[in-house]
Design a protein around this motif. Structure first.
Motif, PDB file in Angstrom:
ATOM      1  N   CYS A 116     -42.133  26.362 -45.949  1.00 42.66           N
ATOM      2  CA  CYS A 116     -42.641  27.572 -46.601  1.00 42.66           C
ATOM      3  C   CYS A 116     -43.376  27.245 -47.903  1.00 42.66           C
ATOM      4  CB  CYS A 116     -41.507  28.544 -46.898  1.00 42.66           C
ATOM      5  SG  CYS A 116     -40.681  29.173 -45.419  1.00 42.66           S
ATOM      6  N   ASP A 117     -44.482  27.961 -48.121  1.00 38.96           N
ATOM      7  CA  ASP A 117     -45.239  27.807 -49.359  1.00 38.96           C
ATOM      8  C   ASP A 117     -44.718  28.716 -50.463  1.00 38.96           C
ATOM      9  OD1 ASP A 117     -47.021  25.882 -48.356  1.00 38.96           O
ATOM     10  OD2 ASP A 117     -48.255  27.431 -47.429  1.00 38.96           O
ATOM     11  N   THR A 118     -43.852  29.671 -50.099  1.00 34.36           N
ATOM     12  CA  THR A 118     -43.310  30.604 -51.078  1.00 34.36           C
ATOM     13  C   THR A 118     -41.804  30.452 -51.166  1.00 34.36           C
ATOM     14  OG1 THR A 118     -45.078  32.224 -50.757  1.00 34.36           O
ATOM     15  CG2 THR A 118     -43.009  33.044 -51.676  1.00 34.36           C
ATOM     16  N   LEU A 119     -41.307  30.272 -52.368  1.00 31.95           N
ATOM     17  CA  LEU A 119     -39.872  30.211 -52.659  1.00 31.95           C
ATOM     18  C   LEU A 119     -39.569  31.282 -53.692  1.00 31.95           C
ATOM     19  CD1 LEU A 119     -37.068  28.763 -52.561  1.00 31.95           C
ATOM     20  CD2 LEU A 119     -37.892  27.338 -54.446  1.00 31.95           C
ATOM     21  N   ILE A 120     -38.739  32.237 -53.334  1.00 30.70           N
ATOM     22  CA  ILE A 120     -38.357  33.307 -54.253  1.00 30.70           C
ATOM     23  C   ILE A 120     -37.058  32.904 -54.931  1.00 30.70           C
ATOM     24  CG2 ILE A 120     -37.624  35.710 -54.437  1.00 30.70           C
ATOM     25  CD1 ILE A 120     -39.523  36.360 -52.145  1.00 30.70           C
ATOM     26  N   GLY A 121     -37.108  32.731 -56.258  1.00 32.57           N
ATOM     27  CA  GLY A 121     -35.937  32.360 -57.030  1.00 32.57           C
ATOM     28  C   GLY A 121     -35.219  33.594 -57.546  1.00 32.57           C
ATOM     29  N   LEU A 122     -33.906  33.637 -57.368  1.00 38.13           N
ATOM     30  CA  LEU A 122     -33.088  34.776 -57.777  1.00 38.13           C
ATOM     31  C   LEU A 122     -31.922  34.280 -58.623  1.00 38.13           C
ATOM     32  CD1 LEU A 122     -33.063  36.352 -54.223  1.00 38.13           C
ATOM     33  CD2 LEU A 122     -34.213  37.371 -56.204  1.00 38.13           C
TER      34      LEU A 122
ATOM     35  N   ALA B 120     -47.382  39.577 -44.708  1.00 35.64           N
ATOM     36  CA  ALA B 120     -46.181  39.962 -43.967  1.00 35.64           C
ATOM     37  C   ALA B 120     -45.766  38.936 -42.931  1.00 35.64           C
ATOM     38  CB  ALA B 120     -46.407  41.314 -43.294  1.00 35.64           C
ATOM     39  N   ASP B 121     -46.705  38.127 -42.454  1.00 32.70           N
ATOM     40  CA  ASP B 121     -46.400  37.222 -41.349  1.00 32.70           C
ATOM     41  C   ASP B 121     -46.037  35.812 -41.799  1.00 32.70           C
ATOM     42  OD1 ASP B 121     -48.899  36.639 -42.316  1.00 32.70           O
ATOM     43  OD2 ASP B 121     -49.808  36.271 -40.357  1.00 32.70           O
ATOM     44  N   ARG B 122     -45.931  35.587 -43.107  1.00 29.64           N
ATOM     45  CA  ARG B 122     -45.620  34.249 -43.610  1.00 29.64           C
ATOM     46  C   ARG B 122     -44.182  34.201 -44.115  1.00 29.64           C
ATOM     47  NH1 ARG B 122     -50.232  31.313 -44.959  1.00 29.64           N
ATOM     48  NH2 ARG B 122     -48.790  29.602 -45.384  1.00 29.64           N
ATOM     49  N   PRO B 123     -43.314  33.433 -43.461  1.00 30.41           N
ATOM     50  CA  PRO B 123     -41.926  33.350 -43.942  1.00 30.41           C
ATOM     51  C   PRO B 123     -41.853  32.788 -45.366  1.00 30.41           C
ATOM     52  CG  PRO B 123     -42.127  32.437 -41.733  1.00 30.41           C
ATOM     53  CD  PRO B 123     -43.519  32.641 -42.244  1.00 30.41           C
ATOM     54  N   VAL B 124     -40.846  33.215 -46.080  1.00 27.16           N
ATOM     55  CA  VAL B 124     -40.577  32.702 -47.417  1.00 27.16           C
ATOM     56  C   VAL B 124     -39.187  32.080 -47.414  1.00 27.16           C
ATOM     57  CG1 VAL B 124     -42.012  34.522 -48.422  1.00 27.16           C
ATOM     58  CG2 VAL B 124     -39.519  34.835 -48.324  1.00 27.16           C
ATOM     59  N   SER B 125     -38.875  31.366 -48.481  1.00 24.15           N
ATOM     60  CA  SER B 125     -37.544  30.824 -48.691  1.00 24.15           C
ATOM     61  C   SER B 125     -36.913  31.496 -49.905  1.00 24.15           C
ATOM     62  CB  SER B 125     -37.607  29.312 -48.913  1.00 24.15           C
ATOM     63  OG  SER B 125     -38.151  28.670 -47.780  1.00 24.15           O
TER      64      SER B 125
END
Length: 449
Positions: free
Chosen positions: A314-320, A44-49
């Motif tokens: 950010c280590d996480t990138l959410i692709g949509l 929850a505390d790690r921002p994503v892109s």
């Protein structure tokens, strides 16, 4: 570097390494179920892109390598937007928390093909379902030929902080050869309109290696672009892959510059931008000295993702969206590319994942090495290997850098390697030596220069 050494590397097809392993190695072994479990594990505390793909254009540029569809009517766009909203809801439902977001990027296609009100509503949905940071960067790729004043206003009201304007070339001969007629005057008016609307960051995208392009025309394009005072430039080499992008068959291959001319064009653009005070960032970006990207490059914190060089940590990138690729700590996921298939997957289960790749410890090690080579033109293998609990000596031995060192592409000092300044256009050839997945056939990749 002598001409024969140059010729040995210039035409090699090498990945751009916006991911490692690269997308051709993704498979259906990673599916929607895998993705759902990966999303559930995000802290929850790690921002994503976020990356949102809008795969529509009003006309086809013949050089284009993107996933896009040409439409003259709005109905397919409206239908797609409904599916995209449904996917956003499904992804957020799979997350255990209202995830914090630091960066948002809209790509295409032409994201600004949306109606202004629809774009504002989409941003409002993102703010509702995700916890966008107050200073979040929101970047949008723009085709200046079709941007309206109303859309520029919507971008400003939505909090867009950065716009990337496609220019490619202002040479009318080149523009006719690539089916993209775009005047300097129109581009300048769009840049002014965006700034007036509150979009402060302006990037310009250029391409070299196009049909009928010359060093002189590249210099002229840069001179016109400098009048617009952009914050950054992205300068890419055209990748001619008609077997994968059939519309590129409309380009006359006989009019394409050879490897030596491509390099001359790239270096002419670089020299002109550096003379104008822009810092050279990695392989293909340029930024003002006080720009966050230049500061990140100087500090060694520059990163690389599917949009190229970035300040995004950010280590996480959410692709949509259709064809969008995401990156999570566990690996990569890619949505279905075909619009109909994408819509059916979202309607059936909410997640559109078609394929992906689960990272191994060795993949993470090599990805870190390749990223530092491309961002810093140097890497301390001991330091990287220590962070991954790996053997730096074995990694270096397996790379077999001796031929590249003999040709002047790389210098080694113990287990620290560096790419000399005059060899930096060939840095992808150095990175490729650490690619354990590089296929024998690399036809779909771009030339090294």
């Amino acid at each position: 570097m002598t001409a024969d050494r140059f010729a040995r590397y210039a035409d090699r097809r090498i990945p751009r390494y916006t991911s490692y392993p690269t997308a051709p190695h993704f498979s259906a072994a990673v599916d929607a179920g895998t993705y759902r479990s990966w999303l559930a594990g995000l802290p929850a505390d790690r921002p994503v892109s976020l990356y949102l793909h809008v795969p529509f254009c009003r006309s086809m540029c013949w050089y284009c390598g993107c996933h896009t569809t040409i439409t003259k009517v709005d109905e397919p766009i409206v239908d797609y937007l409904g599916t995209l909203r449904a996917e956003i809801a499904a992804v957020c439902d799979a997350l255990p928390h209202r995830q914090p977001v630091g960066h948002v990027h809209f790509g295409g296609g032409t994201p600004t093909i949306l109606e202004p009100g629809d774009f504002e509503a989409l941003i409002a949905l993102l703010r509702d379902r995700f916890a966008l940071a107050p200073g979040a960067e929101i970047a949008v790729e723009i085709d200046p030929r079709t941007l309206t004043r109303a859309m520029a206003g919507a971008l400003g009201r939505s909090g867009v902080t950065r716009a990337s304007l496609g220019v490619q070339s202002f040479d009318p001969v080149v523009q006719r050869a690539i089916n993209r007629i775009q005047s300097y005057e129109r581009t300048a008016a769009v840049a002014r309109g965006l700034r007036d609307a509150g979009v402060a960051g302006i990037n310009l995208d250029l391409i070299y290696g196009l049909p009928h392009q010359t060093v002189a025309s590249c210099r002229d394009t840069v001179a016109r672009c400098l009048e617009l005072a952009p914050d950054r430039f992205a300068v890419f080499g055209y990748a001619h892959i008609p077997d994968f992008k059939p519309h590129q068959k409309k380009i006359d291959e006989a009019a394409l510059p050879d490897a030596a001319e491509r390099l001359a064009q790239a270096e002419a653009i670089a020299a002109a931008l550096e003379d104008a005070g822009y810092r050279r960032i990695g392989l293909d970006h340029f930024a003002r000295a006080d720009d966050p990207m230049a500061l990140a490059a100087a500090a060694g914190t520059l990163r690389r993702n599917f949009q190229g060089y970035t300040t995004d940590p950010c280590d996480t990138l959410i692709g949509l969206g259709a064809s969008a690729i995401g990156r999570l700590p566990q690996g990569y996921v890619q949505n279905a590319v075909v619009l109909g298939t994408y819509a059916k997957r979202v309607a059936a289960g909410g997640l559109a994942t078609a394929k992906g790749y689960a990272l191994t410890p060795d993949d993470r090690l090599r990805a870190a090495v390749i990223e530092r080579i491309l961002c810093d033109f140097a890497v301390d293998l001991d330091a990287v290997a220590a962070r991954h609990g790996a053997d730096a000596a074995a990694l270096l031995a397996g790379a077999d850098l001796a031929p590249l060192e003999a040709d002047g592409l790389v210098r080694t000092s113990g287990r620290r390697i560096a790419v000399p300044e005059d060899a930096r256009p060939f840095v992808r050839a150095v990175a490729a030596r650490f690619d354990a997945h590089l296929a024998a056939s690399t036809r779909r990749h771009a030339p090294a220069v």
